[in-house]
Design an enzyme around this catalytic site. Sequence first.
Site, PDB file in Angstrom:
ATOM      1  CB  VAL A   1     109.390 -22.418-102.645  1.00  0.00           C
ATOM      2  CG1 VAL A   1     110.291 -23.420-102.284  1.00  0.00           C
ATOM      3  CG2 VAL A   1     108.099 -22.570-103.006  1.00  0.00           C
ATOM      4  CB  SER A   2     111.322 -23.790 -98.172  1.00  0.00           C
ATOM      5  OG  SER A   2     111.320 -23.982 -96.796  1.00  0.00           O
ATOM      6  N   PRO A   3     108.542 -21.736 -96.347  1.00  0.00           N
ATOM      7  CG  PRO A   3     106.520 -22.594 -95.423  1.00  0.00           C
ATOM      8  CD  PRO A   3     107.484 -22.586 -96.654  1.00  0.00           C
TER       9      PRO A   3
END
Lengths: 229, 229
Positions: A15-17
Site C-alpha cells: 500500500v506504501s509507495p
Amino acid sequence: MASSRKMVEFFYDIVSPYSWMAFEVLCRYKNVWNIDLKFKPAYLGGVMHGSGNRPPGMVPNKFHYMTKDLERVSGYFGVPLYPPSDVFEAMFEKGTLNAMRFVTAVAEKEKEGDVLVERVSRELWKRIWSTDQDVTQPASLTEAGLKAGLSASELEEILTLSKSQPIKDKLKSVTQEALDYQCFGFPFTVCHVNGKAELFFGSDRFELMAHCIGEKWVGPHPDKPTSKM
Amino acid sequence: MASSRKMVEFFYDIVSPYSWMAFEVLCRYKNVWNIDLKFKPAYLGGVMHGSGNRPPGMVPNKFHYMTKDLERVSGYFGVPLYPPSDVFEAMFEKGTLNAMRFVTAVAEKEKEGDVLVERVSRELWKRIWSTDQDVTQPASLTEAGLKAGLSASELEEILTLSKSQPIKDKLKSVTQEALDYQCFGFPFTVCHVNGKAELFFGSDRFELMAHCIGEKWVGPHPDKPTSKM
C-alpha cells in the site's frame, strides 16, 4: 566470509509507495552490499493502529507535498510510479489486507530465499502504484502471481493458503515484530550491526544506512554510479 | 554568472533539531553549490497550527525513533546535538516564540546578507539542543547574541525591536510564506529552479536537492568528501 554478512530486514506493505522506492533500491544493492536481505511483508494498517500513528496524507499540505515528491523521487530512483486515480479509495477503502496475506502465503510456501516474494510484491506494487489496477480480488492476485512466474496450480494453492488462519496469524506476527521494534510506519528497515538493531524509517536514509553498516552508497543506481557522481 | 545562481530559501525554527542538522549542512554547501542561500526564520508553532499537522514526537514510537535517529544523524553530520533534559518542556512548554522574534529582529537589522542571522541562530540552537540552556529570557538571548559577535548596545536595540509589532508581524508573514508553499513542518527548503519552486521537507533530502538544482552532493562534509566516498 559468510559470518561477516549483515542481516537486513525490510518491513513493507504494498500500500506504501515510498516502500516501493526503498524496495527497488534494496533489491539493486542486495548483491552490491555484503548483506543478507530479508523481506518482511507486513500490514501497515496494523502498524498505524498499534503505534497510534495516522497516515501522513491525512494532513492536506503533506498530501500535496507527497504527491509532488513521489513524482520527483520515482524519476530519480527510476521506479515507474503513477498514483492511482483515487488514492484514498485504493489505500484506505480497498486496502491491502488480502494482498499482504497473499504475499505472506507466497513467503510461507517459498521457505528458502525471497525470489518469489520479491517478484510478487513488485507485481502488486505495479498494479496499485503504476497501472491503477485492483489488488483486492482473487483474479487480481492471480494475475500478479502469473506475471511473477508462478503457475496456475501454485496460485490456486497459495490463494487458499492466504485465507487460512496460520497465514492470517503469520501476517499479524510479522506486523507485531515491526511494532516490537517500535515501528510507526513503512518502509522500515532493520539492520543488524554488531548485535545492535539499527532502525531506518523511510526511503531517504540509504546514505546513512550505508554508513552504519560499513558499505558505500553511490546513489539509487549502483550499477551506474558515474551518472550520479 | 550571477544570473545563473539559484535561490534557495531555508525556513526554520530553532525549536527543531532536524532543522539544525539541515542548517549546518546548507551553511557548508552555500559556497560549494552555485546558490544564493536565504535564511527564513519562522515559527514552527504557526506552521503546525496553520497546516493542521501535529508534532511527530507525539507518537511514542516516533519519539523513540527520533531520539535514536538524532544521535546517529548528529554524529554523521558532525553537529554536536544533545537533547535537553526535558524535551517536551523545552519544545512545547517554553517554546521559541521570543527566540524567533529575536532572530527576526536580527534579520531585520542586518538587511544585507545573513551572517549575523546565521551566527545567532547557531548560538540559539546550541543553547536548546546542545547545552540545555534557556532560550526564552532576555538574558539568554543577549548571551547568545554576544557569542554571535553582537555588541551589548546592539543587543539592547534588537531586544527592544524584537518586541515591536512590526517584528511580530514580520515573523507571522514569513511563517505565512512557508504556509503559502503548503508547508507542514521544518526544516523546509524551497529551491527556485527554472521558475519553479522545488520543495524539500526534512534534513535527509540533500542528494535529491543537489540533483534538482544541478549540483553535486558529496556527503555532509563537502570539504572532506573522500572520508565519505
